[in-house]
Write an enzyme that holds these catalytic residues in place. Structure first.
Site, PDB file in Angstrom:
ATOM      1  N   GLY A  91       0.865  -1.182   0.000  1.00  0.00           N
ATOM      2  CA  GLY A  91       0.000   0.000   0.000  1.00  0.00           C
ATOM      3  C   GLY A  91       0.899   1.229   0.000  1.00  0.00           C
TER       4      GLY A  91
ATOM      5  NE  ARG B 245       5.102  -3.190  -4.850  1.00  0.00           N
ATOM      6  CZ  ARG B 245       3.799  -3.294  -4.572  1.00  0.00           C
ATOM      7  NH1 ARG B 245       3.362  -3.034  -3.351  1.00  0.00           N
ATOM      8  NH2 ARG B 245       2.934  -3.644  -5.497  1.00  0.00           N
TER       9      ARG B 245
ATOM     10  CG  ASP C 121      -0.238   2.357  -5.744  1.00  0.00           C
ATOM     11  OD1 ASP C 121      -1.393   1.891  -5.794  1.00  0.00           O
ATOM     12  OD2 ASP C 121       0.636   1.942  -4.963  1.00  0.00           O
TER      13      ASP C 121
HETATM   14  O1  MRU Z   1       0.337  -3.957  -4.608  1.00  0.00           O
HETATM   15  P1  MRU Z   1      -0.243  -3.261  -3.426  1.00  0.00           P
HETATM   16  O2  MRU Z   1      -1.026  -4.147  -2.535  1.00  0.00           O
HETATM   17  O3  MRU Z   1       0.783  -2.438  -2.688  1.00  0.00           O
HETATM   18  O4  MRU Z   1      -1.274  -2.227  -4.076  1.00  0.00           O
HETATM   19  C1  MRU Z   1      -1.925  -1.324  -3.246  1.00  0.00           C
HETATM   20  C2  MRU Z   1      -2.920  -0.499  -3.940  1.00  0.00           C
HETATM   21  O5  MRU Z   1      -3.085  -0.534  -5.124  1.00  0.00           O
HETATM   22  C3  MRU Z   1      -3.637   0.481  -3.096  1.00  0.00           C
HETATM   23  O6  MRU Z   1      -4.929   0.697  -3.554  1.00  0.00           O
HETATM   24  C4  MRU Z   1      -2.854   1.786  -3.152  1.00  0.00           C
HETATM   25  O7  MRU Z   1      -1.521   1.606  -2.761  1.00  0.00           O
HETATM   26  C5  MRU Z   1      -3.460   2.826  -2.355  1.00  0.00           C
HETATM   27  S1  MRU Z   1      -3.270   2.564  -0.665  1.00  0.00           S
HETATM   28  C6  MRU Z   1      -3.731   4.068  -0.042  1.00  0.00           C
END
Ligand code: MRU
Length: 401
Positions: free
Chosen positions: A59, A110, A268
């Site tokens: 996240g 990432r 993101d």
């Molecule tokens: O791959 P992830 O689980 O890190 O992806 C997270 C998301 O896409 C969330 O919706 C995003 O980071 C927003 S969290 C406020």
């Protein structure tokens, strides 16, 4: 790994613990949820990098806060001589070099969530500013290295504390969109598990719940890593909020049936034109919402807005391992051996599908080039106000003597 906790809402998703000399980044290992709540204590930058890469912590806001804490943890441990194969950085230039190296390394874990590089850039700037100040007053050597480590701790704690305040402010801004009895759909996990507390997309839901409003939330399962089913449903149920899980390919049907009045998703990276990158499948949900007239809101702290990306086409989309699609979460491999797999972790939703972007400085609406600039104007004004507030308080105190 040590320690187990009873409720997810009892603990922060990301924390700083340990001693001054040997601090630790503490995270909830999200790969084990919802089956087990296990805290993981990370002491090295390699452990932190791996935890981010493997989505043990995930996240956008949570990886930013984790990386900030991890960069401080590394500096403090290096300073204490606890990093294997490294002699303790003896002065400001050596310490700055270590901090820069760690920030570059962690930032590579990432690519899509801008919060990661945003938080690390803040850490680096804080260290550099401290070094410049120390030099100006003639402090050098070990004393300067120690002061830089202290400054890094302050910055990591500030980033963590801001995350809590900012998510709560998003909740206060977003709750205005919620009506009693609403059905709300969300995708992936933009909940407390994506931040320190509250989350972004769930923040208005938690605030509505605190105010005694009844809402029911549909969590898209979120293939292939199931963040919606495993994490969002888990944390909303733990908070006593009515929750339902659907497979991603069911959302259009549920919306068409009239079970959904509002969509809240996280993000993101927001581009300057209002295109938003979020978990793969978000754009499909936005298209379904547009077709059936359901308002589609993106909740994003300003740390997720990247005005240097003109449009979504400038956002780098992370590609992940094929096994996440073909094997993970299945008792047996479910797709033919050797098949090609398409597995982008995120997609871009076009700005014209987004009803508004809920930030800690209010809701930005189209046209986004104008409204996002206004959000940053309010932010700059609030920061300037906060910078003079302590001086004003001191002057008032002085005057009243
Ligand atoms: O791959 P992830 O689980 O890190 O992806 C997270 C998301 O896409 C969330 O919706 C995003 O980071 C927003 S969290 C406020």
């Amino acid at each position: 790994m040590t320690g187990t906790a009873r409720s997810i809402h009892d603990i922060d998703t990301v924390a700083l613990e340990g001693t001054e000399d040997a601090p630790e980044l503490v995270i909830i290992d999200q790969t084990l949820l919802p089956g087990e709540v296990v805290l993981e204590r990370l002491a090295t930058r390699e452990e932190a990098w791996r935890a981010i890469k493997r989505l043990e912590v995930r996240g956008a806001p949570a990886i930013g806060v984790s990386a900030a804490i991890a960069s401080y943890v590394d500096a403090a441990r290096a300073h204490a001589g606890l990093v294997e194969g490294l002699s303790a950085p003896a002065d400001a230039p050596a310490m700055l070099a270590r901090v820069a190296e760690t920030c570059d390394y962690l930032g590579g874990a990432r690519p899509t969530a801008v919060n990661l590089t945003w938080a690390l850039a803040r850490m680096r700037r804080a260290a550099e500013a401290e070094a410049a100040q120390l030099e100006a007053i003639g402090v050098s050597g070990a004393e300067a290295a120690t002061a830089i480590v202290s400054r890094l701790r302050e910055e990591a704690e500030a980033i963590r504390d801001e995350d809590v305040r900012v998510c709560h402010a998003i909740g206060e801004a977003g709750v205005e969109l919620v009506r009693e009895g609403d059905g709300i759909v969300t995708h992936c996990n933009a909940g407390k598990l994506c931040a320190v507390r509250y989350g972004t997309a769930t923040a208005p839901i938690y605030v509505a719940h605190e105010r005694g409003m009844n809402v029911h939330v549909t969590c898209d399962e979120t293939r292939p890593l199931l963040q919606g089913a495993r994490l969002t449903a888990f944390e909303l149920m733990a908070a006593g909020i009515e929750t339902c899980v659907e497979c991603d390919d069911m959302s259009a049907s549920r919306i068409r049936e009239g079970a959904v009045q509002l969509a809240f998703v996280g993000c993101d990276r927001v581009a300057a034109n209002g295109d938003v990158a979020n978990k793969i499948g978000t754009s499909m949900l936005a298209l379904a919402c547009a077709r059936y007239g359901v308002p589609f809101y993106v909740c994003a702290p300003t740390s997720t807005i990247d005005l240097s990306c003109k449009t979504g086409a400038d956002i780098v989309i992370e590609q992940r391992a094929a096994e996440e699609v073909t094997e993970m979460w299945y008792a047996q491999r479910m797709a033919p051996e050797g098949v090609d797999v398409y597995n982008p972790a995120f997609d871009v939703t076009d700005a014209d599908l987004v009803s508004g972007i809920v930030t800690e400085y209010g809701i930005a609406r189209p046209p986004y080039d104008v409204s996002l600039a206004e959000v940053f104007r309010r932010k700059a004004e609030a920061e300037a106000e906060a910078a003079v507030a302590p001086h004003r308080a001191a002057a008032t105190e002085e005057g009243s003597r």
